[in-house]
Design an enzyme around this catalytic site. Sequence first.
Site, mmCIF file in Angstrom:
data_model
loop_
_atom_site.group_PDB
_atom_site.id
_atom_site.type_symbol
_atom_site.label_atom_id
_atom_site.label_comp_id
_atom_site.label_asym_id
_atom_site.label_seq_id
_atom_site.Cartn_x
_atom_site.Cartn_y
_atom_site.Cartn_z
ATOM 1 N N SER A 127 0.788 -1.237 0.000
ATOM 2 C CA SER A 127 0.000 0.000 0.000
ATOM 3 C C SER A 127 0.820 1.287 0.000
ATOM 4 O O SER A 127 0.243 2.369 -0.143
ATOM 5 C CB SER A 127 -0.959 0.010 1.190
ATOM 6 N N LYS A 130 0.326 3.834 -2.806
ATOM 7 C CA LYS A 130 -0.601 4.961 -2.795
ATOM 8 C C LYS A 130 0.116 6.306 -2.699
ATOM 9 O O LYS A 130 -0.452 7.340 -3.075
ATOM 10 C CB LYS A 130 -1.595 4.813 -1.636
ATOM 11 N N SER A 312 -5.841 4.215 3.836
ATOM 12 C CA SER A 312 -5.348 3.219 2.874
ATOM 13 C C SER A 312 -6.514 2.717 2.020
ATOM 14 O O SER A 312 -6.772 1.519 1.912
ATOM 15 C CB SER A 312 -4.651 2.057 3.580
#
Length: 474
Positions: A127, A130, A312
């Site tokens: 993640s 991102k 997230s």
Amino acid sequence: MARRDRLVMLTTLAVLQALTIVTGVYAVTTDFSLGALTSGSSPTEPTASPAEGSPPIPVVTSGPVLAQLSATSGDGPLPTKGTLTKQLASALGDQALGGRVGAVVLDTVTGEQIFASNPGTAVTPASTTKIVSCAAALASLGPETRLSTRTVQGAKPGTVILVGGGDPLLAGPEAKQGDYPKQASLATLAARTAATLKSQGVRKVTLSYDTSLFTGTPKAPGWKPNYIPDGEVAPIYALTIDEGRQDPEFRSPRVADPPQFAADAFAKLLGKQGISVAKSVRPAKAPAGAAELGKVDSAPLYALVEHTLTRSDNDLAEALIRHVAIKEGQEASFAGATKAVVEVLRRLGVTQDIALSDGSGLSIRNRISPEALARTLALASAANRPDLHAVATGMPIAGFSGTLGNGRRFTGSDSRDQVGLVRAKTGTLNNINTLAGMATTKDGRLVTFAFMADRVPVNAEPVLDRLAAIVARS
């Protein structure tokens, strides 16, 4: 009062104050030596961590960013390299990190590498992907951009087309407002559309829906088959309500056909507004130049970015990179969007290894080097890039918010003293743990870091927290 003590006190007081505010109010001012922030998985079989795909819960986050967020606000002396290198090298030797680890610490003032260990190694980022997705969105689209969902007149009288604008946070009829950022509402769109229709003397319509803004497959290469059933993400379409959740209060189940689900909900809302809708609701393409009947806008992009990073949020990350693709002249598919993100980052000067298959980091095919993540974060704190500051303010705060505020992070004896003094984005898939963010050293120097491991035997999160804490106290 010593500078360090003052930072701890102000940060802690600000966050505690925000936590006591009535739900729905999320204004917080945090002095984090980043300048004033003012509110306004296995490489072959990944499974997203529950923390990386959590259901909607109230969080403390920041809104519009003041201009003094900059590297020059953290221009104290550099930490002693020898001491920092020794401590980080020792921590990087922890067997919990596994066989492939990349690490870098950058000075945001000069761009100098303060510490590096395999900084150019392309690692599966999970993640932390991102970070680059959101930076590209801000740079390409601008922080004030909003995502619009519209209704337009169809080709025949008495026909209405609901046009998806690529806003997965669009609130359905069962959603509860009050969270940050404020969501556009399908009910509001129905009320506005009905008002226009009634002004035209229309009380009975046929409804269709248009999802053509996004193209290509709704699932990314490298996604595990159970991601959608488990609620990690919904199929990616331009028309979605509540991020494709059947019940907006729960992460799963996700609906199989988000556009049809949204359009059926809209038909019912029109009925409640006194507009009779024909039973069959089908996909259609809106005519070019069709007259607008109603429109609702999302929160500004800076707020969407903060939400994406703090929570997230996989669905919003995928939507944002498709909007980048459209702005950059690429097709709004996984392939076009990821290509556009890399092109925007290269334009920003981030030329280190980045290879993407999605924007959320769920794909095990993604590869990003620690150097690229740390450079992107340095840009986000630069005085001459206020358009990127929402990346910095969207970073979860250690021990308090988002994926660093889940009760598992920065709890060890070697990291808990830095609670409130590290902002970072986590990344977690099976056998993959990453952490990239920023901190102010004890002498007031703003630095960015990235610590990445994608051959982790079990769980390396405590080691990553220790590494970040070492940087913050250096």
